[in-house]
Design an enzyme around this catalytic site. Structure first.
Site, PDB file in Angstrom:
ATOM      1  CG  ASP A  99       1.930   2.772  -2.274  1.00 13.81           C
ATOM      2  OD1 ASP A  99       1.328   3.817  -1.954  1.00 13.81           O
ATOM      3  OD2 ASP A  99       3.108   2.523  -1.931  1.00 13.81           O
ATOM      4  CG  HIS A 243       0.196  -2.381  -1.335  1.00 15.08           C
ATOM      5  ND1 HIS A 243       0.738  -2.528  -0.080  1.00 15.08           N
ATOM      6  CD2 HIS A 243       1.189  -1.933  -2.138  1.00 15.08           C
ATOM      7  CE1 HIS A 243       2.029  -2.197  -0.116  1.00 15.08           C
ATOM      8  NE2 HIS A 243       2.329  -1.828  -1.353  1.00 15.08           N
TER       9      HIS A 243
HETATM   10 ZN   LIG Z   1       4.225  -0.166  -4.963  1.00 13.26          ZN
END
Ligand SMILES: [Zn+2]
Length: 270
Positions: A99, A243
């Site tokens: 993400d 991430h």
């Molecule tokens: Zn996010």
């Protein structure tokens, strides 16, 4: 005789009150469905005529002038979405999802994934897309799945229907421009969503992807901590949320090798 007159008068009174009762009932019955279905005949009328006469019940407001337009957001908010967010992949499979990119590091991340022939699913932010658009196009070209993660990373569930729709449309247009194809996956930031978010996702013909493993890679101080956390949590069917940051990228080779040693097949979100 007097008794008969009295009885007659009573009967007349009863008949009158029954009639009144019927009238009340029937007028109530006429009002109820008319209010309930007011939108249908009026919208049919408004599509036939561009400027319908204002209706006496005040359905037409100054803002829209068209009853069908005015009622759309409210009607949409009342709809109940049947959309089921995706939390897991198939048996024996693990999906790595990344993400908050693209970032300055996404090129490096793509290089690692290519080296290990490992497909992932990216959830990109609209606001980052223009600056790092080469990485977006490259991710699609190299066989990764690309999903949308909102424009500016807000908590969708705290926004109105209209604000969510604006957040959706603005960033999605930017992302699809560089993906060069429709984007069909959406992941709400923080996993924050409500019925409106689901309705908007459905309206865009997208599916909502959440996760069932969160190794909290953003809180880890180094790569080995990220690897340990991911490998200890991974199960058959895991969708792992990670991430686009340097320690996660540094951890990826060991994560990919470790998951394959456990017998899992790395997949993208379908
Ligand atoms: Zn996010």
């Amino acid at each position: 005789m007097r008794k008969q007159v009295l009885t007659g008068a009573l009967l007349l009174l009863a008949a009158v009150s029954m009639l009144e009762g019927c009238e009340r009932t029937s007028s109530a019955a006429r009002v109820a469905p008319a209010a309930g279905i007011a939108a249908s005949p009026q919208s049919a009328q408004s599509s036939a005529s561009p400027s319908p006469a204002p209706s006496p019940d005040g359905q037409i407001t100054e803002e829209s002038g068209m009853p069908v337009e005015e009622s759309l957001p409210a009607a949409a908010a009342r709809r109940v979405s049947a959309l089921k967010p995706l939390y897991a992949v198939g048996k024996g499979q693990v999906a790595l999802t990344i993400d908050d990119g693209p970032t300055k590091d996404t090129g490096k991340l793509l290089k690692v994934l290519k080296e290990y022939d490992a497909p992932v699913t990216f959830f990109f932010l609209g606001q980052n897309v223009e600056k790092y658009h080469e990485s977006v196009t490259q991710a699609v070209y190299e066989g990764h799945a690309v999903g949308y993660h909102s424009d500016k990373h807000p908590q969708m569930a705290k926004m109105s229907y209209e604000e969510q729709e604006e957040e959706f449309n603005s960033g999605l247009r930017k992302l699809e421009k560089w993906c060069k194809k429709p984007v069909v996956l959406f992941r709400p930031p923080y996993g924050s969503y409500n019925n409106d978010t689901k309705l908007i996702t459905e309206d865009h013909k997208m599916s909502m992807v959440l996760w069932n493993e969160d190794p909290k890679d953003w809180a880890a101080s180094d790569a080995s901590q990220v690897t340990k956390s991911v490998l200890s949590q991974a199960r058959s069917g895991s969708i792992i949320v990670m991430h686009d940051n340097p320690s996660t990228i540094a951890a990826l080779p060991d994560i990919i090798k470790g998951l394959r040693e456990k017998g899992y097949k790395l997949v993208t979100i379908p």
